[in-house]
Write a protein that holds these residues in place. Structure first.
Motif, PDB file in Angstrom:
ATOM      1  N   ALA A   1       3.554  -5.274   3.864  1.00  0.00           N
ATOM      2  CA  ALA A   1       2.809  -4.181   3.236  1.00  0.00           C
ATOM      3  C   ALA A   1       3.509  -2.874   3.556  1.00  0.00           C
ATOM      4  CB  ALA A   1       1.361  -4.145   3.729  1.00  0.00           C
ATOM      5  N   THR A   2       3.300  -1.889   2.700  1.00  0.00           N
ATOM      6  CA  THR A   2       3.871  -0.570   2.918  1.00  0.00           C
ATOM      7  C   THR A   2       2.963   0.233   3.858  1.00  0.00           C
ATOM      8  OG1 THR A   2       2.753   0.254   0.930  1.00  0.00           O
ATOM      9  CG2 THR A   2       4.994  -0.567   0.673  1.00  0.00           C
TER      10      THR A   2
ATOM     11  N   VAL B   1       0.241   5.053   0.515  1.00  0.00           N
ATOM     12  CA  VAL B   1       0.145   5.043  -0.950  1.00  0.00           C
ATOM     13  C   VAL B   1       1.216   5.975  -1.501  1.00  0.00           C
ATOM     14  CG1 VAL B   1      -1.362   5.450  -2.928  1.00  0.00           C
ATOM     15  CG2 VAL B   1      -2.331   4.634  -0.781  1.00  0.00           C
TER      16      VAL B   1
ATOM     17  N   THR C   1      -4.680  -5.469   3.471  1.00  0.00           N
ATOM     18  CA  THR C   1      -3.335  -5.423   4.031  1.00  0.00           C
ATOM     19  C   THR C   1      -3.394  -5.029   5.508  1.00  0.00           C
ATOM     20  OG1 THR C   1      -3.067  -3.122   3.337  1.00  0.00           O
ATOM     21  CG2 THR C   1      -2.353  -4.833   1.801  1.00  0.00           C
TER      22      THR C   1
ATOM     23  N   TYR D   1       5.230   1.424  -8.509  1.00  0.00           N
ATOM     24  CA  TYR D   1       6.009   0.433  -7.768  1.00  0.00           C
ATOM     25  C   TYR D   1       7.122   1.158  -7.044  1.00  0.00           C
ATOM     26  CZ  TYR D   1       9.928   0.638 -11.069  1.00  0.00           C
ATOM     27  OH  TYR D   1      10.983   1.055 -11.828  1.00  0.00           O
TER      28      TYR D   1
ATOM     29  N   PHE E   1       7.447  -3.516  -4.012  1.00  0.00           N
ATOM     30  CA  PHE E   1       5.996  -3.536  -3.848  1.00  0.00           C
ATOM     31  C   PHE E   1       5.362  -2.807  -5.034  1.00  0.00           C
ATOM     32  CE2 PHE E   1       7.520  -4.174   0.398  1.00  0.00           C
ATOM     33  CZ  PHE E   1       6.591  -5.002   0.999  1.00  0.00           C
TER      34      PHE E   1
ATOM     35  N   GLN F   1       1.565  -1.198  -6.620  1.00  0.00           N
ATOM     36  CA  GLN F   1       0.225  -0.717  -6.284  1.00  0.00           C
ATOM     37  C   GLN F   1      -0.525  -0.376  -7.559  1.00  0.00           C
ATOM     38  OE1 GLN F   1       0.519   2.553  -3.546  1.00  0.00           O
ATOM     39  NE2 GLN F   1       1.202   1.264  -1.835  1.00  0.00           N
TER      40      GLN F   1
ATOM     41  N   GLU G   1      -2.501  -3.638  -3.522  1.00  0.00           N
ATOM     42  CA  GLU G   1      -1.043  -3.762  -3.354  1.00  0.00           C
ATOM     43  C   GLU G   1      -0.640  -5.230  -3.337  1.00  0.00           C
ATOM     44  OE1 GLU G   1       1.686  -1.214  -0.625  1.00  0.00           O
ATOM     45  OE2 GLU G   1       1.347  -3.092   0.432  1.00  0.00           O
TER      46      GLU G   1
ATOM     47  N   HIS H   1       3.135  -7.676  -2.811  1.00  0.00           N
ATOM     48  CA  HIS H   1       4.569  -7.797  -2.566  1.00  0.00           C
ATOM     49  C   HIS H   1       5.162  -8.641  -3.695  1.00  0.00           C
ATOM     50  CE1 HIS H   1       7.971  -8.758   0.527  1.00  0.00           C
ATOM     51  NE2 HIS H   1       8.359  -7.941  -0.433  1.00  0.00           N
TER      52      HIS H   1
ATOM     53  N   TRP I   1      -2.656 -10.054  -4.292  1.00  0.00           N
ATOM     54  CA  TRP I   1      -3.207  -8.708  -4.385  1.00  0.00           C
ATOM     55  C   TRP I   1      -4.236  -8.528  -3.267  1.00  0.00           C
ATOM     56  CZ3 TRP I   1      -1.006  -5.118  -7.267  1.00  0.00           C
ATOM     57  CH2 TRP I   1      -0.253  -5.499  -8.378  1.00  0.00           C
TER      58      TRP I   1
ATOM     59  N   HIS J   1      -5.417  -2.053  -0.195  1.00  0.00           N
ATOM     60  CA  HIS J   1      -4.467  -1.319   0.635  1.00  0.00           C
ATOM     61  C   HIS J   1      -5.040   0.017   1.131  1.00  0.00           C
ATOM     62  CE1 HIS J   1      -0.545  -0.373   2.232  1.00  0.00           C
ATOM     63  NE2 HIS J   1      -0.509   0.765   1.582  1.00  0.00           N
TER      64      HIS J   1
END
Length: 312
Positions: free
Chosen positions: A88-89, A92, A173, A207, A217, A219, A257, A259, A267, A270
């Motif tokens: 996960a990032t 946002v 996430t 993305y 990734f 979103q 989010e 990957h 999904w 996030h």
């Protein structure tokens, strides 16, 4: 008398003689079944044990190299490689800016008209993000994604209310997990999803790539306008927030989010976007122990303040 004794001794001579012998013991280690001798030998593997008392500091460089070659040990590298996995990032990217007064203000107002024009300008980036998602998922459809998003939203909050930490990680996430669990210790949460006032819709899509161009990734920001019930009790069973009788209209912008580069990516929730124009939330009704009043200082008499005069 003599005849009786002789008859007795004669009967003893005719009785069979039993010979009691002890089993012979030998020092042999052979198994009584020699058929699987080879397989039994393969069960044991002899290897040389290291010498733990060996002084490596006094060894020369060549001797140390020879020892490492004998043991099959590679020389140490000057750098350290630590493998890591990004699922996960950390936030946002290009967060969605909700229009002011969404759900309450009129669409005809000047503020809403200006924000609508800005939204149309940013819609092209969302369309490009949708194309990127479809390049990884050919069957992806935003309309079919909305029921899935609402199901993830409801199940994540149910897991939070039921204190199912393992199930919560399936729907949120790693970035959102501590934010969901924040300030929920020693509290009882009763949450119910009643119905949707408006059907959910995708309002934003973006993305990005992380570390490399292939690691992508995506979103999606989904707008939820629902009716919910929430009641929070403390560890003593006292209501500190919400109510189990009254239902409230909730307008939320939830970021999902995925990957895309991961074949088994799903999904997950996030983050949640809280607009600046949103009214402040009601504070919790916390109950505290009233401290005891401090003792008042005793008034000092004037005689004690004035120094005593010695008699002459």
């Amino acid at each position: 008398m003599a005849n009786s004794l002789l008859s007795k001794f004669g009967s003893l001579k005719l009785a069979p003689i039993g010979v009691y012998t002890q089993a012979s013991r030998s020092t042999t280690t052979k198994h009584y079944i020699p058929k699987f001798k080879k397989h039994r030998a393969m069960k044991v593997f002899k290897f040389p044990l290291p010498n733990f008392n060996e002084d490596f500091d006094s060894m020369s460089r060549e001797k140390m190299r020879q020892k490492m070659k004998e043991k099959g040990v590679l020389p140490p590298r000057p750098w350290v490689e630590r493998p890591f996995y990004l699922s996960a990032t950390g936030g946002v990217f290009e967060p969605y800016v909700p229009p002011e007064g969404d759900g309450k203000a009129s669409i005809v107002s000047a503020t809403r008209a200006k924000q609508t024009v800005e939204f149309l300008g940013k819609k092209s980036k969302s369309m490009m993000a949708m194309r990127k998602i479809k390049s990884f998922e050919e069957d992806f459809d935003s309309k079919e994604f909305l029921p899935l998003a609402q199901d993830i939203y409801v199940k994540a909050h149910d897991c939070l209310a039921n204190k199912d930490r393992l199930g919560l990680r399936t729907y949120v996430t790693e970035k959102a997990y501590p934010e969901f669990r924040y300030n929920t210790q020693l509290k009882t949460i009763h949450w119910r999803f009643l119905d949707s006032l408006e059907p959910p819709r995708v309002v934003h899509a973006r993305y990005t790539d992380v570390v490399s161009k292939e690691n992508i990734f995506a979103q999606l920001t989904v707008r939820f306008h629902t009716r919910q019930q929430l009641a929070v009790y403390d560890r003593f069973g006292r209501l500190i927030h919400g109510s189990e009788i009254l239902a409230k209209d909730v307008l939320e912008y939830v970021v999902f989010e995925k990957h895309l580069s991961n074949m088994y990516g799903t999904w997950r929730i996030h983050d949640k976007i809280i607009p600046d124009w949103a009214p402040p939330r009601e504070p919790s009704k916390l109950t505290l122990v009233k401290p005891e009043p401090e003792p008042e200082p005793e008034p000092q008499s004037e005689e004690a303040d004035t120094p005593a005069i010695a008699d002459k």
